[in-house]
Design an enzyme around this catalytic site. Structure first.
Site, mmCIF file in Angstrom:
data_model
loop_
_atom_site.group_PDB
_atom_site.id
_atom_site.type_symbol
_atom_site.label_atom_id
_atom_site.label_comp_id
_atom_site.label_asym_id
_atom_site.label_seq_id
_atom_site.Cartn_x
_atom_site.Cartn_y
_atom_site.Cartn_z
ATOM 1 C CE1 TYR A 147 15.381 122.399 31.748
ATOM 2 C CE2 TYR A 147 17.634 121.728 32.526
ATOM 3 C CZ TYR A 147 16.312 121.431 32.181
ATOM 4 O OH TYR A 147 15.823 120.099 31.991
ATOM 5 N N GLY A 265 15.730 113.808 29.102
ATOM 6 C CA GLY A 265 17.025 114.511 28.968
ATOM 7 C C GLY A 265 18.275 114.644 29.973
ATOM 8 C CG ASP A 266 16.852 117.381 32.856
ATOM 9 O OD1 ASP A 266 17.793 118.150 32.931
ATOM 10 O OD2 ASP A 266 15.595 117.352 32.710
ATOM 11 C CB CYS A 267 16.878 110.515 33.165
ATOM 12 S SG CYS A 267 17.309 108.956 33.596
#
Length: 464
Positions: A147, A265-267
């Protein structure tokens, strides 16, 4: 495959959703007045990826290597509490500054404004805590969730990632302000806008479409020397480039309503990493990533300790009610789905905003239909039902009737086929007692699973 935990490395944030409703404007300015109903904190950034990885229910431990502030930072304490509650083991890196907190104000399921505070970044660029180095060296799979706050750029950490053996899949979720992936990552997962910014390729004639995504993915794959680059494209799924072969498109299933895509997106990257850790091919891993991201977008993250297939529908129900929608439910065995079932489900879906199917478990079907049933197991029946566009959620119950499930669900409408009569529905009084309405819908004549099974036996003898 190598034994070892699934290790997530990256920058963790605290996400807070303030949820409520709005019916009027403020008298002193043309802005909505929001009546707050709930405050929902959750790990964001690499923390959300770690939570999603922990929910994959594999035998691997989930470890998060992340900068985290000292205990005098209340947001850091909240993050640690949330992560540990979800089964994530946290390995701290030093943080300079305060924890980054992103607060969204949401009314009727739609974000109105986001307020960010905190300037936390990884502290220092030399050395690495022994526990962090040991976690990376002993990993069975690694996901870098960048990030842009310094973690993925740490030279010692990057050297450790480059030294990972080839059998350990490395997935990299990049950020335009972050570090480039180390060479030979198994999979890199930018979204469409990130890929466009990072690749800086010439725009194609159909800017923003599949051709542009394929061009960007190919350029990034060559530059990063990655095995594959997947460009995530929202409701259109994800496009995977692995070399000279044509790109592979993994479509996303439709999600009803106006979904909140924050965190999808993280998933996706977490689920893809988990699949690769278990030996999946890139395309198989991406299919799992797209599936889990779609489920996440539809219902949000489920609390750890409950079955995923059961917990996500409850969040869908909560969201629908928060937005003032109508929850419709129907139930049955749905063994060998036939046109009568499909007609009933389509009619039921048109009556409200969310259709929940209460599905008899295998044990429940046997109790009702006899030892020869069901023909299909509950997992397959649930999957077939979920594939219908009109069905929003499937909940499985073990009893002969869904009374206990309906006691908790409390649907606004309980719908059954017209082959039932009101006296045959023991759950009718329960539904009405909670203010719901029971409705019977026309049922296609001559359609019956029992008749289909009997016909199959009579035409095929004892052969199966």
């Amino acid at each position: 495959m190598r034994a070892g935990p699934l290790v997530v490395v990256g920058d963790t944030l605290l996400d807070v959703d303030l949820q409520g409703t709005s019916q009027r404007l403020a008298p002193d300015a043309p802005v909505p007045v929001v009546d707050l109903a709930a405050e929902r904190p959750r790990p964001g950034g690499a923390g959300l990826a770690a939570v999603q990885a922990a929910r994959l229910r594999t035998s691997r431990e989930t470890v998060l290597v992340t900068p985290l502030a000292d205990t005098d930072d209340p947001d850091a304490l909240k993050l640690l509490e949330l992560l540990e509650a979800q089964g994530v083991r946290v390995v701290r890196l030093p943080l300079s500054g305060r924890t980054v907190r992103k607060t969204r104000l949401i009314a009727h399921g739609r974000p109105l404004v986001r307020v960010d505070r905190g300037d936390g970044r990884l502290h220092g660029r030399t050395g690495l805590p022994d526990a962090a180095a040991a976690a990376v060296r002993g990993a069975g799979a690694v996901l870098v969730s960048d990030y842009g706050r310094g973690t993925a750029a740490h030279p010692v950490l990057r050297a450790l990632l480059e030294e990972l053996p080839g059998e350990v899949p490395l997935v990299w979720d990049p950020h335009p302000r972050g570090a480039e992936p180390v060479p030979r990552a198994r999979l890199v997962t930018p979204n469409r806008e990130e890929a466009r910014t990072l690749a800086a390729t010439a725009r194609t004639a159909r800017s923003g479409g599949y051709a542009q995504a394929a061009t960007d993915a190919a350029a990034l794959r060559a530059r990063w020397r990655a095995t594959g680059v997947s460009v995530t494209m929202g409701e259109h799924g994800a496009l995977l480039c692995t070399g000279d072969q044509p790109p592979v498109l993994v479509p996303a299933p439709p999600v009803p309503g106006r979904p909140d895509t924050c965190g999808a997106g993280d998933c996706l990257s977490a689920a893809a990493t988990g699949a690769l850790a278990e030996g999946a091919l890139l395309t198989e891993a991406l299919e799992q990533g797209v599936h889990h991201a779609s489920v996440f977008v539809a219902g949000g993250p489920a609390p750890r300790g409950s079955d995923t297939a059961e917990a996500e529908p409850w969040d869908l129900v909560r969201r629908t009610r928060l937005q003032g929608g109508t929850v419709v439910a129907t139930g049955g065995c749905f063994d060998l789905l036939h046109p009568g079932h499909v007609s009933l489900l389509h009619q039921a879906a048109r009556l409200g905003d969310l259709l929940v199917v209460c599905l008899n478990s295998d044990a429940s079907v046997r109790a009702l239909k006899g030892p020869g049933r069901p023909v299909m197991g509950q997992a397959d029946r649930a999957r077939v039902l979920s594939a219908l566009g009109c069905v929003d959620a499937v909940m499985v119950f073990d009893e002969e009737t869904p009374t206990a499930l309906l006691e908790r669900l409390r649907p606004d409408l309980w719908v059954k086929g017209g082959d039932y009569g009101p006296l045959e529905l023991p759950e009718a009084s329960l539904v009405r007692g909670h203010g719901g309405q029971v409705l019977l819908l026309p049922y296609l004549e001559g359609r019956s699973t029992t008749r289909l099974v009997q016909r199959a036996h009579s035409e095929g003898g004892e052969e199966r």
